[in-house]
Write a protein that holds these residues in place. Structure first.
Motif, mmCIF file in Angstrom:
data_model
loop_
_atom_site.group_PDB
_atom_site.id
_atom_site.type_symbol
_atom_site.label_atom_id
_atom_site.label_comp_id
_atom_site.label_asym_id
_atom_site.label_seq_id
_atom_site.Cartn_x
_atom_site.Cartn_y
_atom_site.Cartn_z
ATOM 1 N N CYS A 8 -26.935 31.738 51.929
ATOM 2 C CA CYS A 8 -25.579 31.244 51.627
ATOM 3 C C CYS A 8 -25.483 30.778 50.177
ATOM 4 C CB CYS A 8 -25.208 30.104 52.572
ATOM 5 S SG CYS A 8 -24.865 30.644 54.248
ATOM 6 N N LEU A 9 -26.513 30.095 49.723
ATOM 7 C CA LEU A 9 -26.530 29.636 48.344
ATOM 8 C C LEU A 9 -26.525 30.824 47.378
ATOM 9 C CD1 LEU A 9 -26.747 27.281 46.352
ATOM 10 C CD2 LEU A 9 -29.228 27.468 46.559
ATOM 11 N N ALA A 10 -27.315 31.854 47.666
ATOM 12 C CA ALA A 10 -27.383 33.033 46.812
ATOM 13 C C ALA A 10 -26.040 33.759 46.775
ATOM 14 C CB ALA A 10 -28.486 33.973 47.290
ATOM 15 N N VAL A 11 -25.409 33.913 47.924
ATOM 16 C CA VAL A 11 -24.107 34.579 47.981
ATOM 17 C C VAL A 11 -23.065 33.757 47.223
ATOM 18 C CG1 VAL A 11 -22.222 35.256 49.511
ATOM 19 C CG2 VAL A 11 -24.579 35.850 50.092
ATOM 20 N N GLY A 12 -23.078 32.453 47.430
ATOM 21 C CA GLY A 12 -22.128 31.580 46.731
ATOM 22 C C GLY A 12 -22.326 31.613 45.230
ATOM 23 N N LEU A 13 -23.573 31.543 44.803
ATOM 24 C CA LEU A 13 -23.869 31.586 43.379
ATOM 25 C C LEU A 13 -23.482 32.938 42.780
ATOM 26 C CD1 LEU A 13 -25.061 30.057 41.004
ATOM 27 C CD2 LEU A 13 -27.304 30.917 41.654
ATOM 28 N N GLY A 14 -23.766 34.009 43.490
ATOM 29 C CA GLY A 14 -23.374 35.339 43.023
ATOM 30 C C GLY A 14 -21.869 35.475 42.896
ATOM 31 N N THR A 15 -21.142 34.905 43.843
ATOM 32 C CA THR A 15 -19.685 34.948 43.808
ATOM 33 C C THR A 15 -19.156 34.190 42.596
ATOM 34 O OG1 THR A 15 -19.600 35.113 46.212
ATOM 35 C CG2 THR A 15 -17.585 34.391 45.093
ATOM 36 N N VAL A 16 -19.712 33.017 42.338
ATOM 37 C CA VAL A 16 -19.281 32.221 41.190
ATOM 38 C C VAL A 16 -19.579 32.962 39.894
ATOM 39 C CG1 VAL A 16 -19.737 30.097 39.889
ATOM 40 C CG2 VAL A 16 -19.427 29.997 42.357
ATOM 41 N N ILE A 17 -20.764 33.517 39.768
ATOM 42 C CA ILE A 17 -21.125 34.248 38.557
ATOM 43 C C ILE A 17 -20.194 35.437 38.353
ATOM 44 C CG2 ILE A 17 -22.911 35.704 37.512
ATOM 45 C CD1 ILE A 17 -24.974 33.746 38.711
ATOM 46 N N PHE A 18 -19.924 36.170 39.414
ATOM 47 C CA PHE A 18 -19.010 37.309 39.322
ATOM 48 C C PHE A 18 -17.624 36.845 38.891
ATOM 49 C CE2 PHE A 18 -15.855 40.173 41.148
ATOM 50 C CZ PHE A 18 -16.255 41.378 40.592
ATOM 51 N N TRP A 19 -17.116 35.797 39.495
ATOM 52 C CA TRP A 19 -15.767 35.297 39.217
ATOM 53 C C TRP A 19 -15.642 34.845 37.762
ATOM 54 C CZ3 TRP A 19 -11.332 35.653 41.695
ATOM 55 C CH2 TRP A 19 -10.268 34.872 41.275
ATOM 56 N N VAL A 20 -16.672 34.197 37.244
ATOM 57 C CA VAL A 20 -16.624 33.677 35.876
ATOM 58 C C VAL A 20 -16.770 34.783 34.841
ATOM 59 C CG1 VAL A 20 -17.878 32.214 34.234
ATOM 60 C CG2 VAL A 20 -17.422 31.376 36.530
ATOM 61 N N THR A 21 -17.558 35.799 35.126
ATOM 62 C CA THR A 21 -17.850 36.801 34.109
ATOM 63 C C THR A 21 -16.936 38.021 34.134
ATOM 64 O OG1 THR A 21 -19.500 37.867 35.535
ATOM 65 C CG2 THR A 21 -20.286 36.160 34.010
ATOM 66 N N GLN A 22 -16.187 38.224 35.173
ATOM 67 C CA GLN A 22 -15.338 39.401 35.269
ATOM 68 C C GLN A 22 -13.894 39.064 34.921
ATOM 69 O OE1 GLN A 22 -16.742 42.431 35.798
ATOM 70 N NE2 GLN A 22 -18.580 41.183 35.688
ATOM 71 N N PRO A 23 -13.220 39.940 34.195
ATOM 72 C CA PRO A 23 -11.828 39.685 33.808
ATOM 73 C C PRO A 23 -10.856 40.016 34.940
ATOM 74 C CG PRO A 23 -12.558 41.756 32.887
ATOM 75 C CD PRO A 23 -13.750 41.151 33.591
ATOM 76 N N LEU A 24 -10.977 39.286 36.029
ATOM 77 C CA LEU A 24 -10.104 39.558 37.173
ATOM 78 C C LEU A 24 -8.678 39.093 36.919
ATOM 79 C CD1 LEU A 24 -12.514 38.470 40.029
ATOM 80 C CD2 LEU A 24 -11.997 40.787 39.280
ATOM 81 N N LEU A 25 -8.559 37.970 36.279
ATOM 82 C CA LEU A 25 -7.241 37.420 35.983
ATOM 83 C C LEU A 25 -7.039 37.458 34.483
ATOM 84 C CD1 LEU A 25 -7.338 34.345 38.364
ATOM 85 C CD2 LEU A 25 -6.197 36.521 38.743
ATOM 86 N N THR A 26 -6.125 38.265 34.027
ATOM 87 C CA THR A 26 -5.852 38.370 32.611
ATOM 88 C C THR A 26 -4.900 37.267 32.212
ATOM 89 O OG1 THR A 26 -6.119 40.747 32.783
ATOM 90 C CG2 THR A 26 -5.033 39.925 30.818
ATOM 91 N N SER A 27 -5.162 36.664 31.071
ATOM 92 C CA SER A 27 -4.300 35.582 30.612
ATOM 93 C C SER A 27 -2.926 36.141 30.254
ATOM 94 C CB SER A 27 -4.911 34.894 29.399
ATOM 95 O OG SER A 27 -4.869 35.756 28.291
ATOM 96 N N PRO A 28 -1.878 35.322 30.388
ATOM 97 C CA PRO A 28 -0.531 35.783 30.032
ATOM 98 C C PRO A 28 -0.444 36.217 28.570
ATOM 99 C CG PRO A 28 -0.418 33.742 31.266
ATOM 100 C CD PRO A 28 -1.867 33.992 30.979
#
Length: 89
Positions: A8-28
């Motif tokens: 669970c910790l590995a999945v959570g950490l991977g999710t956070v790393i992915f969310w922070v490093t990927q441009p999923l939400l482009t700034s206005p």
């Protein structure tokens, strides 16, 4: 139980790393302004102007700080930017 917690910790950490490093939400701002080509020679000219003609810029030389601020403000305005000055004191 310990293995489940680590998974669970590995999945959570991977999710956070992915969310922070990927441009999923482009700034206005990125949506409003097209990409800009930067001319290295013009950039160097601006830096040289600030470094060679408006130094030193410190509390003993407020006139140079003012000249640098006016130069930057003028350059920004000449490219259509809205510029506002904030006073400190």
């Amino acid at each position: 139980m310990r293995l489940r917690n680590l998974a669970c910790l590995a999945v959570g950490l991977g999710t956070v790393i992915f969310w922070v490093t990927q441009p999923l939400l482009t700034s206005p701002a990125a949506l409003r302004y097209p990409p800009v080509d930067v001319d290295p020679a013009r950039l160097e000219a601006h830096v040289r102007t600030l470094v060679e003609q408006m130094t030193p810029r410190d509390y003993d030389h407020p006139e140079n700080m003012g000249r640098a601020a006016d130069y930057i403000k003028g350059q920004l305005k000449s490219h259509g930017a809205r510029v506002a000055e904030l006073s400190y004191g």
